[in-house]
Design a protein around this motif. Structure first.
Motif, mmCIF file in Angstrom:
data_model
loop_
_atom_site.group_PDB
_atom_site.id
_atom_site.type_symbol
_atom_site.label_atom_id
_atom_site.label_comp_id
_atom_site.label_asym_id
_atom_site.label_seq_id
_atom_site.Cartn_x
_atom_site.Cartn_y
_atom_site.Cartn_z
ATOM 1 N N THR A 29 77.418 55.272 17.424
ATOM 2 C CA THR A 29 76.359 55.842 18.256
ATOM 3 C C THR A 29 75.131 56.073 17.385
ATOM 4 O O THR A 29 75.234 56.177 16.166
ATOM 5 C CB THR A 29 76.761 57.188 18.883
ATOM 6 N N GLU A 30 73.977 56.134 18.026
ATOM 7 C CA GLU A 30 72.764 56.511 17.300
ATOM 8 C C GLU A 30 72.737 58.026 17.220
ATOM 9 O O GLU A 30 72.641 58.710 18.231
ATOM 10 C CB GLU A 30 71.518 55.981 18.000
ATOM 11 N N ALA A 31 72.801 58.572 16.009
ATOM 12 C CA ALA A 31 72.862 60.020 15.817
ATOM 13 C C ALA A 31 71.505 60.623 15.471
ATOM 14 O O ALA A 31 71.234 61.769 15.804
ATOM 15 C CB ALA A 31 73.871 60.367 14.713
ATOM 16 N N MET A 32 70.668 59.858 14.785
ATOM 17 C CA MET A 32 69.349 60.361 14.383
ATOM 18 C C MET A 32 68.354 59.220 14.371
ATOM 19 O O MET A 32 68.707 58.076 14.066
ATOM 20 C CB MET A 32 69.394 60.983 12.982
ATOM 21 N N ALA A 45 76.344 56.852 13.663
ATOM 22 C CA ALA A 45 77.526 57.677 13.414
ATOM 23 C C ALA A 45 78.738 57.069 14.094
ATOM 24 O O ALA A 45 78.615 56.301 15.044
ATOM 25 C CB ALA A 45 77.295 59.095 13.949
ATOM 26 N N GLY A 49 80.378 61.901 14.738
ATOM 27 C CA GLY A 49 79.005 62.231 15.092
ATOM 28 C C GLY A 49 78.083 62.446 13.910
ATOM 29 O O GLY A 49 76.927 62.809 14.085
ATOM 30 N N VAL A 50 78.556 62.228 12.701
ATOM 31 C CA VAL A 50 77.751 62.430 11.492
ATOM 32 C C VAL A 50 77.131 61.098 11.088
ATOM 33 O O VAL A 50 77.857 60.113 10.898
ATOM 34 C CB VAL A 50 78.631 62.973 10.341
ATOM 35 N N PRO A 51 75.796 61.034 10.951
ATOM 36 C CA PRO A 51 75.186 59.765 10.567
ATOM 37 C C PRO A 51 75.566 59.394 9.127
ATOM 38 O O PRO A 51 75.236 60.109 8.187
ATOM 39 C CB PRO A 51 73.686 60.017 10.711
#
Length: 125
Positions: A29-32, A45, A49-51
């Motif tokens: 997923t795109e986290a930031m 990420a 959930g951590v990039p």
């Protein structure tokens, strides 16, 4: 062992879209997204959930880099392969066991939009 990893890419938006599409079976997923010099630096990420995988403006490089993403099982490696085929991604090596690395090393190797060698790998049976 690795906290995070980054690649310079020619087109951050195109590279982000391709990684999200092809590696969706691994939970990417795109986290930031951080604006940077008319473009962006994007942190992707996994399930936590951590990039940990970053794409930034600056490519392409004069030689390929290699990065391997952990897959929870062989089915996820196969799903990455199917997503790559559906996206028209160059497959360097279709999914198979690589006993020369170690028994149970099951991986697919792909070419990303900037020519990098990216892999999804499962260590196990």
């Amino acid at each position: 062992m690795i906290d995070h990893f980054g690649l310079p890419v020619a087109d951050v938006d195109a590279a982000t879209a391709r990684y999200l599409q092809v590696f969706a079976p691994l939970g990417f997923t795109e986290a930031m997204r951080i604006p940077h010099e008319g473009s962006a630096v994007v942190g992707l990420a996994g399930a936590a959930g951590v990039p940990q995988f970053w794409l930034s403006p600056g490519g392409p490089l004069d030689r390929e880099l290699h990065v391997a993403f952990a897959a929870p099982d062989r089915a996820a490696v196969d799903a990455v392969h199917e997503a790559a085929l559906a996206a028209g991604v160059e497959v360097l090596h279709a999914p198979r066991e690589w006993p020369e690395y170690h028994p149970g090393y099951y991986a697919v190797f792909l070419r990303d939009p900037d020519g990098h060698n990216v892999e999804a790998v499962h260590h196990g049976s």
